[in-house]
Motif scaffolding. Structure first.
Motif, PDB file in Angstrom:
ATOM      1  N   LEU A 132       0.844  -1.192   0.000  1.00  0.00           N
ATOM      2  CA  LEU A 132       0.000   0.000   0.000  1.00  0.00           C
ATOM      3  C   LEU A 132       0.881   1.244   0.000  1.00  0.00           C
ATOM      4  O   LEU A 132       1.161   1.817   1.045  1.00  0.00           O
ATOM      5  N   ALA A 133       1.361   1.658  -1.177  1.00  0.00           N
ATOM      6  CA  ALA A 133       2.063   2.935  -1.295  1.00  0.00           C
ATOM      7  C   ALA A 133       1.020   4.046  -1.162  1.00  0.00           C
ATOM      8  O   ALA A 133      -0.163   3.829  -1.403  1.00  0.00           O
ATOM      9  N   HIS A 135       0.182   6.668  -2.809  1.00  0.00           N
ATOM     10  CA  HIS A 135      -0.681   7.048  -3.944  1.00  0.00           C
ATOM     11  C   HIS A 135      -1.825   6.041  -4.110  1.00  0.00           C
ATOM     12  O   HIS A 135      -2.895   6.394  -4.574  1.00  0.00           O
ATOM     13  N   GLY A 136      -1.596   4.806  -3.672  1.00  0.00           N
ATOM     14  CA  GLY A 136      -2.658   3.802  -3.740  1.00  0.00           C
ATOM     15  C   GLY A 136      -3.708   4.013  -2.666  1.00  0.00           C
ATOM     16  O   GLY A 136      -4.903   3.799  -2.879  1.00  0.00           O
ATOM     17  N   LEU A 137      -3.257   4.453  -1.487  1.00  0.00           N
ATOM     18  CA  LEU A 137      -4.208   4.748  -0.414  1.00  0.00           C
ATOM     19  C   LEU A 137      -5.166   5.851  -0.865  1.00  0.00           C
ATOM     20  O   LEU A 137      -6.389   5.744  -0.712  1.00  0.00           O
ATOM     21  N   ALA A 139      -5.730   6.694  -3.930  1.00  0.00           N
ATOM     22  CA  ALA A 139      -6.507   6.192  -5.068  1.00  0.00           C
ATOM     23  C   ALA A 139      -7.743   5.446  -4.570  1.00  0.00           C
ATOM     24  O   ALA A 139      -8.834   5.579  -5.129  1.00  0.00           O
ATOM     25  N   ALA A 191      -2.106   5.049 -10.239  1.00  0.00           N
ATOM     26  CA  ALA A 191      -2.928   4.080  -9.500  1.00  0.00           C
ATOM     27  C   ALA A 191      -4.370   4.516  -9.758  1.00  0.00           C
ATOM     28  O   ALA A 191      -4.805   5.536  -9.231  1.00  0.00           O
TER      29      ALA A 191
ATOM     30  N   THR B  68      -7.690  -0.259  -6.060  1.00  0.00           N
ATOM     31  CA  THR B  68      -6.978   0.502  -7.090  1.00  0.00           C
ATOM     32  C   THR B  68      -6.092  -0.435  -7.888  1.00  0.00           C
ATOM     33  O   THR B  68      -5.537  -1.386  -7.325  1.00  0.00           O
ATOM     34  N   ALA B  69      -5.998  -0.171  -9.178  1.00  0.00           N
ATOM     35  CA  ALA B  69      -5.057  -0.917 -10.013  1.00  0.00           C
ATOM     36  C   ALA B  69      -3.764  -0.113 -10.064  1.00  0.00           C
ATOM     37  O   ALA B  69      -3.706   0.950 -10.670  1.00  0.00           O
ATOM     38  N   PHE B  70      -2.758  -0.593  -9.343  1.00  0.00           N
ATOM     39  CA  PHE B  70      -1.451   0.077  -9.332  1.00  0.00           C
ATOM     40  C   PHE B  70      -0.737  -0.183 -10.652  1.00  0.00           C
ATOM     41  O   PHE B  70      -0.419  -1.318 -10.981  1.00  0.00           O
ATOM     42  N   PHE B  95      -6.435  -5.522   4.147  1.00  0.00           N
ATOM     43  CA  PHE B  95      -5.765  -5.043   2.933  1.00  0.00           C
ATOM     44  C   PHE B  95      -5.163  -6.239   2.210  1.00  0.00           C
ATOM     45  O   PHE B  95      -4.457  -7.049   2.808  1.00  0.00           O
TER      46      PHE B  95
END
Lengths: 380, 135
Positions: A132-133, A135-137, A139, A191, B68-70, B95
């Motif tokens: 969970l980087a 930018h993904g959180l 997103a 993301a 989300t699609a990373f 998660f």
């Protein structure tokens, strides 16, 4: 307890500064802040340096020895993106407690050295360890917010257009150019639904603030900016379901700072808040009470959140334009609002601004909306 | 970052073979003193500080809270991958990653089911995640 004001600020253009070390980046802003404050460097009684350690430990000591300022208590403060917001708060607390009359808060980091550091990287945090980087959180927040409130990709992208329109007028911004809606909407996906222009750049930089007890401030400074209230919290740990469209730590910190400052969102003339990604502007406008839940987009569409509107949000261009070196971000917001309240906002001046708010969150930790949230109300 | 070791995230197993039907199942824990539920299992209750956390087998089906699609993921995991929060009937949020060819099929609140596939392996060849969910 004594009232505290900001009497000096130091700021540089954030950006990719690969040719300079952290100390080289930071000492000029500290020197600028002290010169602006009208005090001697020997008057500084304590210093806090907000940094996520992109240059290793002892950043504050390394920066301050360059200016011959060691020998005083120096503490390095880590609160992810909130680091130097917390440093300003600790300086404020030290003066209020009578520890000293004048204090310094610095923020300094080089994200292009380490890559973004904003969450526990010790490998023991479930969400982080499994990918969970940050930018993904955001997103995932964007996805849920768009789902719950019917927000379109076009509306989300408009945030970036507005931010960069303002940032283009900010000499300190990492990105000083406007972008079109089409450029935002066709930029590279990072993301889903966040594209490249939905994200802040990876920046290096430093910012500094000198604070003083009011009796000292009045003697040395023509236009001190009062810190009306300062509040910091960590996110509550929730193992169950939580509404990711309404971050509780920001909502709770906002509620408390309005109570302490004796005012409400309707009394603010400008806000600098934590727009690391486009969704933040909509979500945090709701959480800070500038809009009803789901209606942050209206401020944008009706032109109320730009300079000249009812409540300008991030006249600096925000993190999206100014950049986000993590450590110095909170201090940079306070520099911006201080100068705006002193009428030194340049091409992006909010006319007649008397009261401003800063908001910076920090860090992704499993089960917490954020590791930290720091807010300040400033006024003249 | 790539040299960070991924330590066991729990002292107790969070992915077990259910003896009843011999299929894998996730396992959280429940505080015997106050009823607080946590995933993955922990040694101390964050609510009452009791140390009587008992295993809590979880359902195999949950609801997709968000995803989300990373394209560009966490650099210690690599990518692309689809990440998500799953709300479980037992009241915990997990998660994880989603196993689906077309992320366009996904919607918030849709049911998803536990799928134990080949472990997710990062660029350094280390096992990152032992399970996913799928529509």
């Amino acid at each position: 307890m004594r009232d505290v004001s900001i009497i000096g600020t130091g700021m540089m253009r954030f950006g990719k500064h690969l040719d300079k070390g952290l100390v080289e980046l930071a000492w000029p802003v500290v020197k600028e802040a002290i010169a602006e404050a009208g005090v001697e460097k020997e008057d500084i009684g304590i210093a806090f340096c907000g940094t996520v350690g992109s240059a290793g430990i002892m950043a504050g000591q390394s920066i301050l020895k360059t200016l011959g300022m060691t020998g005083i208590p120096i503490a390095n403060v880590e609160g992810a993106c909130s680091s130097s917001g917390i440093a300003v708060r600790l300086a404020w607390m030290a003066i209020r407690a009578g520890e000293c009359d004048v204090a310094l808060a610095i923020g300094a980091d080089k994200m292009n050295r380490t890559g973004p550091r904003h969450a526990p990287d010790h490998g023991e945090d479930w969400d982080m360890a499994y990918g969970l980087a940050m930018h993904g959180l955001y997103a995932m927040r964007a996805r849920r917010y768009m789902n719950d409130y019917g927000i379109t990709e076009e509306q989300l992208s408009s945030v970036s257009v507005k931010a960069h329109k303002l940032g283009a007028k900010n000499e300190f911004a990492h990105i000083q150019k406007e972008v079109t809606l089409e450029e935002v909407m066709t930029s590279r996906m990072i993301a889903d639904p966040l594209r490249l222009w939905h994200c802040c750049p990876v920046s290096d930089g430093a910012a500094a603030v000198v604070l003083a007890a009011d009796d000292v401030a009045k003697k040395v400074c023509d236009k001190p900016v009062k810190i009306v209230a300062s509040v910091q919290h960590s996110g509550k740990y929730m193992t169950g379901f939580r509404d990711m469209t309404m971050p509780e730590v920001t909502q709770r910190t906002a509620k408390e700072i309005y109570e302490k400052a004796g005012l409400g969102p309707e009394d603010l003339d400008l806000v600098e808040f934590h727009d690391a990604f486009t969704i933040n502007e909509l979500m945090y406008a709701d959480a800070i009470g500038l809009s009803k839940p789901g209606e942050g987009v209206r401020l944008l569409e009706e032109g109320e959140s730009t300079v000249g509107g009812r409540i300008p949000i991030n006249p600096s261009g925000g993190l999206l334009s100014r950049g986000h070196p993590i450590g110095p971000t909170g201090a940079a917001q306070i520099v911006e609002v201080t100068r705006q309240l002193q009428g030194r906002g340049g091409a992006r001046q909010v006319e007649g601004a008397k009261v401003g708010l800063t908001h910076v969150t920090g860090g992704g930790v499993s089960g917490l909306d954020h590791g930290a949230c720091t807010m300040h109300v400033l006024a003249v | 970052m790539s040299d960070v070791e991924i330590p066991p995230l729990s002292d107790q197993p969070y992915l077990i073979d259910d003896p009843e039907d011999d299929r894998p199942r996730l396992q959280g824990c429940e505080c015997a003193d106050c009823g607080k539920r946590v995933f993955p299992p922990v040694a101390v209750c964050p609510e009452c500080l009791g140390e009587n956390m008992e295993p809590l087998p979880l359902s195999r089906e949950g609801l997709l809270y968000s995803y989300t699609a990373f394209e560009q993921g966490a650099r210690w995991v690599g990518g692309p991958y689809i990440a998500a929060y799953i709300d479980m009937p037992e009241g915990v949020r997990i998660f994880t990653h989603i196993d689906v060819d077309d992320p366009g099929r996904l919607t918030c609140d849709m049911p998803v089911i536990l799928r134990v596939t080949e472990p997710v392996v990062n660029a350094d060849g280390r096992e990152v995640l032992k399970f996913k969910f799928a529509p």
